[in-house]
Design an enzyme around this catalytic site. Sequence first.
Site, PDB file in Angstrom:
ATOM      1  N   TYR A 200      61.345  63.711  48.052  1.00  0.00           N
ATOM      2  CA  TYR A 200      62.039  62.436  47.843  1.00  0.00           C
ATOM      3  C   TYR A 200      63.518  62.794  47.671  1.00  0.00           C
ATOM      4  CZ  TYR A 200      57.423  60.378  46.778  1.00  0.00           C
ATOM      5  OH  TYR A 200      56.130  59.949  46.828  1.00  0.00           O
TER       6      TYR A 200
HETATM    7  C1  LIG Z   1      56.979  55.765  53.772  1.00  0.00           C
HETATM    8  C2  LIG Z   1      56.886  57.134  53.145  1.00  0.00           C
HETATM    9  C3  LIG Z   1      55.715  57.525  52.503  1.00  0.00           C
HETATM   10  C4  LIG Z   1      55.617  58.784  51.927  1.00  0.00           C
HETATM   11  N1  LIG Z   1      54.456  59.144  51.281  1.00  0.00           N
HETATM   12  C5  LIG Z   1      54.349  60.376  50.729  1.00  0.00           C
HETATM   13  C6  LIG Z   1      53.145  60.797  50.052  1.00  0.00           C
HETATM   14  O1  LIG Z   1      52.171  60.059  49.956  1.00  0.00           O
HETATM   15  N2  LIG Z   1      53.126  62.035  49.523  1.00  0.00           N
HETATM   16  C7  LIG Z   1      54.182  62.904  49.617  1.00  0.00           C
HETATM   17  O2  LIG Z   1      54.085  64.013  49.131  1.00  0.00           O
HETATM   18  N3  LIG Z   1      55.318  62.526  50.211  1.00  0.00           N
HETATM   19  C8  LIG Z   1      55.431  61.298  50.772  1.00  0.00           C
HETATM   20  N4  LIG Z   1      56.596  60.932  51.393  1.00  0.00           N
HETATM   21  C9  LIG Z   1      57.709  61.895  51.461  1.00  0.00           C
HETATM   22  C10 LIG Z   1      57.483  62.840  52.624  1.00  0.00           C
HETATM   23  O3  LIG Z   1      56.590  63.867  52.238  1.00  0.00           O
HETATM   24  C11 LIG Z   1      58.807  63.499  53.045  1.00  0.00           C
HETATM   25  O4  LIG Z   1      59.715  62.503  53.462  1.00  0.00           O
HETATM   26  C12 LIG Z   1      58.567  64.517  54.141  1.00  0.00           C
HETATM   27  O5  LIG Z   1      59.654  65.404  54.182  1.00  0.00           O
HETATM   28  C13 LIG Z   1      58.401  63.835  55.483  1.00  0.00           C
HETATM   29  O6  LIG Z   1      57.972  64.749  56.452  1.00  0.00           O
HETATM   30  P1  LIG Z   1      58.228  64.380  57.989  1.00  0.00           P
HETATM   31  O7  LIG Z   1      57.769  65.524  58.785  1.00  0.00           O
HETATM   32  O8  LIG Z   1      57.659  63.022  58.268  1.00  0.00           O
HETATM   33  O9  LIG Z   1      59.725  64.215  57.919  1.00  0.00           O
HETATM   34  P2  LIG Z   1      61.017  64.823  58.815  1.00  0.00           P
HETATM   35  O10 LIG Z   1      62.101  63.827  58.586  1.00  0.00           O
HETATM   36  O11 LIG Z   1      60.629  65.154  60.187  1.00  0.00           O
HETATM   37  O12 LIG Z   1      61.327  66.181  58.037  1.00  0.00           O
HETATM   38  C14 LIG Z   1      61.624  66.231  56.666  1.00  0.00           C
HETATM   39  C15 LIG Z   1      62.300  67.562  56.330  1.00  0.00           C
HETATM   40  O13 LIG Z   1      61.456  68.641  56.707  1.00  0.00           O
HETATM   41  C16 LIG Z   1      62.088  69.435  57.712  1.00  0.00           C
HETATM   42  N5  LIG Z   1      61.094  69.788  58.721  1.00  0.00           N
HETATM   43  C17 LIG Z   1      60.311  68.937  59.420  1.00  0.00           C
HETATM   44  N6  LIG Z   1      59.524  69.623  60.249  1.00  0.00           N
HETATM   45  C18 LIG Z   1      59.822  70.923  60.103  1.00  0.00           C
HETATM   46  C19 LIG Z   1      59.345  72.112  60.717  1.00  0.00           C
HETATM   47  N7  LIG Z   1      58.398  72.078  61.662  1.00  0.00           N
HETATM   48  N8  LIG Z   1      59.881  73.285  60.351  1.00  0.00           N
HETATM   49  C20 LIG Z   1      60.852  73.325  59.412  1.00  0.00           C
HETATM   50  N9  LIG Z   1      61.328  72.240  58.783  1.00  0.00           N
HETATM   51  C21 LIG Z   1      60.824  71.035  59.133  1.00  0.00           C
HETATM   52  C22 LIG Z   1      63.166  68.547  58.285  1.00  0.00           C
HETATM   53  O14 LIG Z   1      64.184  69.308  58.894  1.00  0.00           O
HETATM   54  C23 LIG Z   1      63.608  67.777  57.086  1.00  0.00           C
HETATM   55  O15 LIG Z   1      64.455  68.573  56.284  1.00  0.00           O
HETATM   56  C24 LIG Z   1      56.718  59.672  51.994  1.00  0.00           C
HETATM   57  C25 LIG Z   1      57.878  59.286  52.642  1.00  0.00           C
HETATM   58  C26 LIG Z   1      57.983  58.030  53.203  1.00  0.00           C
HETATM   59  C27 LIG Z   1      59.248  57.632  53.888  1.00  0.00           C
END
Ligand SMILES: Cc1cc2nc3c(=O)[nH]c(=O)nc-3n(C[C@H](O)[C@H](O)[C@H](O)COP(=O)(O)OP(=O)(O)OC[C@H]3O[C@@H](n4cnc5c(N)ncnc54)[C@H](O)[C@@H]3O)c2cc1C
Length: 524
Positions: free
Chosen positions: A466
Amino acid sequence: MNGCIPSLLPLVLLILFLSQLSKATSVDFVQCLERYANNSTSISQVTYTPDNSSYTAVLQFSIRNLRHASLPDSQKPVVIVTPVDETQIQMVVNCSRRHGLQIRTRSGGHDFEGLSYRTTSNISFVLLDMINIRSVNVDLANATAWVESGATIGELYYAISQTSATHAFPAGVWCNVGVGGLISGGGYGMLRRKYGLAADNVIDARMVDVNGRILNRTSMGEDLFWAIRGGGGSSFGVIISWKIKLVQVPAIVTVFTVDKTLEQNATGILHKWQSVAPSVDKELDIRIQGTCVLSNTSKREDKKTIRLTFMSLFLGRIDTLLPLMQISFPELGLTRENCLEMSWIQSVLFFTSLPPGASPSVLTNRTLLPKFATKAKSSYLKGIWELMLSRDPGTTIVMLTPYGGRMSEISESQIPFPHRAGNLYMIYIGVFWAGDTQQALNWIRNLYNYLNPYVLNSPRSSYVNYNDLDLGINNLQGPTSYQQASIWGKKYFKDNFDRLVRVKFSADPTNFFRHEQSIPPIPL
Ligand SMILES: Cc1cc2nc3c(=O)[nH]c(=O)nc-3n(C[C@H](O)[C@H](O)[C@H](O)COP(=O)(O)OP(=O)(O)OC[C@H]3O[C@@H](n4cnc5c(N)ncnc54)[C@H](O)[C@@H]3O)c2cc1C
Ligand SMILES: *[C@@H]1O[C@H](CO)[C@@H](O)[C@H](O)[C@H]1NC(C)=O
Ligand SMILES: *[C@@H]1O[C@H](CO)[C@@H](O)[C@H](O)[C@H]1NC(C)=O
Ligand SMILES: *[C@@H]1O[C@H](CO)[C@@H](O)[C@H](O)[C@H]1NC(C)=O
Ligand SMILES: *[C@@H]1O[C@H](CO)[C@@H](O)[C@H](O)[C@H]1NC(C)=O
Ligand SMILES: *[C@@H]1O[C@H](CO)[C@@H](O)[C@H](O)[C@H]1NC(C)=O
Ligand SMILES: *[C@@H]1O[C@H](CO)[C@@H](O)[C@H](O)[C@H]1NC(C)=O
Ligand SMILES: *[C@@H]1O[C@H](CO)[C@@H](O)[C@H](O)[C@H]1NC(C)=O
Ligand SMILES: *[C@@H]1O[C@H](CO)[C@@H](O)[C@H](O)[C@H]1NC(C)=O
Ligand SMILES: *[C@@H]1O[C@H](CO)[C@@H](O)[C@H](O)[C@H]1NC(C)=O
Ligand SMILES: *[C@@H]1O[C@H](CO)[C@@H](O)[C@H](O)[C@H]1NC(C)=O
């Protein structure tokens, strides 16, 4: 008015010059990709420059927070690549470094600050979009799975459910979130009290490091393997895939939701919940979602009230749950009618607000859930109701997630995620808006400050998934100091921050993998 032109001219020329410069760099980068590919046709099919008519659609597809939907050009990538295999990921890393471009890696695109696809500064970067790297291979005999980082947790849950009704994985609730970001920052969901975080259940990983090499757990070593399970993957490399340990769930689980408004003694019941929810059986998870709603029983003139929704998953059947609730939490007044029995995968649908009869395959729909403009803060409470009542109904949310159980059994240093024993529950506050952005942001900042006396302080802790740029940012153009980065680093990681800094220094001493809140490489 004419007087302005001469003074603006140098600036305009500078901007033109800089944009030509970054254009030249991106042309070099694209040529580098083509030169190193053994089949230049296949790499050019997944490379998008801003003049390509698909560039905007590819960029926008995984922007999940509408707050970042209309980016100024200075915050956008100069090239987007959507690799289809590991070699193409290595090429992106190798060619970006060679041509002085930074990288942002995107999996599900849920980053609260949009750091996976934008920069707050005007640096030139490549967006490495993992959307095509997303297979899931379940090995049921060994109760493990390899999941590629571009998969969503919905895709993972669905794949597991297709092989077994009694296996699951303890990740998040929102099925469109990406495995790449979620697991590398920790990742919690409805199974955390029984099994801990997603990152607690990772047993191997494949990643591309700063030198373009592919590493696994053995070749990266235990320090780096420790760091990427909760320290944020984007400071250390590009995660290709995770090997995860599946967990056992009963064939039938029970879910319930019970609503209580302020007029129905929500505050008194919440008070009892605070001591019950973190200490009750690990099989029982009772989260609370609080929102401001209109109600004809409200005693206020504007008819607003706060409604708490107690949302629960019990790893067992109704006949076991009811006596347990009668002993530990009779104040909630749970009845058999409030409860539903179903399979674990159906409970995932239930907590996603889908009809329990829906096909679990909808979880693989990457655009199933709505996009909205949001800003969130987390903290590890009282009297916040008045602040919520000051905004329109349905535009704010408070989620209270109890910890305890397995979460408290794991030590603070086992993985970088440090919020363990002593954290009774996590508070998540979110604000949504359609209109006045500044007003909404002011509201949430005000609420965060208001909460100060009631939450864990010194330092006040936050969950890295977050992320919140109000806590501060790195210098993207030059070196960042340890003092600066520790302002947010210690909030996210407490004492684990120093170890992350050391791992970063040894894995990526030149700070290639960097962003606004990445771990700085400093010899400690
Ligand atoms: C609507 C919503 C619901 C959520 N619910 C939960 C929940 O239930 N539990 C929880 O723990 N969290 C929750 N989150 C938070 C969520 O875990 C984080 O936002 C997480 O970072 C999202 O991962 P992403 O791959 O979708 O995001 P992205 O925006 O793709 O990545 C997030 C971060 O991780 C990095 N990253 C992504 N992929 C890689 C990779 N392959 N290698 C290296 N770095 C990488 C990115 O560069 C960035 O810094 C929620 C967020 C939102 C917006
Ligand atoms: C880019 O950012 C740097 C540092 O913030 C600043 O000095 C420079 O003027 C900016 N350039 C443009 C074109 O905005
Ligand atoms: C070349 O292409 C093949 C298949 O298309 C792929 O498996 C291999 O890894 C590639 N090698 C390099 C060095 O690009
Ligand atoms: C190169 O890749 C393209 C697209 O994947 C494919 O159509 C073509 O057959 C490949 N060429 C060779 C020589 O492998
Ligand atoms: C845009 O990029 C894609 C992927 O590289 C390519 O297939 C397509 O031909 C390009 N379209 C245009 C109009 O350049
Ligand atoms: C997975 O299970 C098979 C048999 O079911 C076994 O042969 C194999 O060694 C196991 N692999 C691992 C990595 O444990
Ligand atoms: C990237 O560079 C590394 C060495 O630094 C090399 O081992 C690897 O083969 C390169 N990969 C590609 C696809 O260029
Ligand atoms: C990890 O990588 C090393 C070196 O590439 C390899 O020898 C080893 O078999 C791999 N280990 C596993 C478990 O895949
Ligand atoms: C509200 O709930 C608390 C805690 O359960 C209880 O002590 C109190 O008596 C309740 N008040 C009312 C008016 O029911
Ligand atoms: C209050 O609202 C409920 C449903 O929300 C409705 O059933 C009830 O009739 C309403 N009561 C009055 C007095 O309007
Ligand atoms: C995915 O879900 C969205 C939103 O419900 C819907 O509009 C879209 O048609 C779905 N896509 C597929 C392939 O089912």
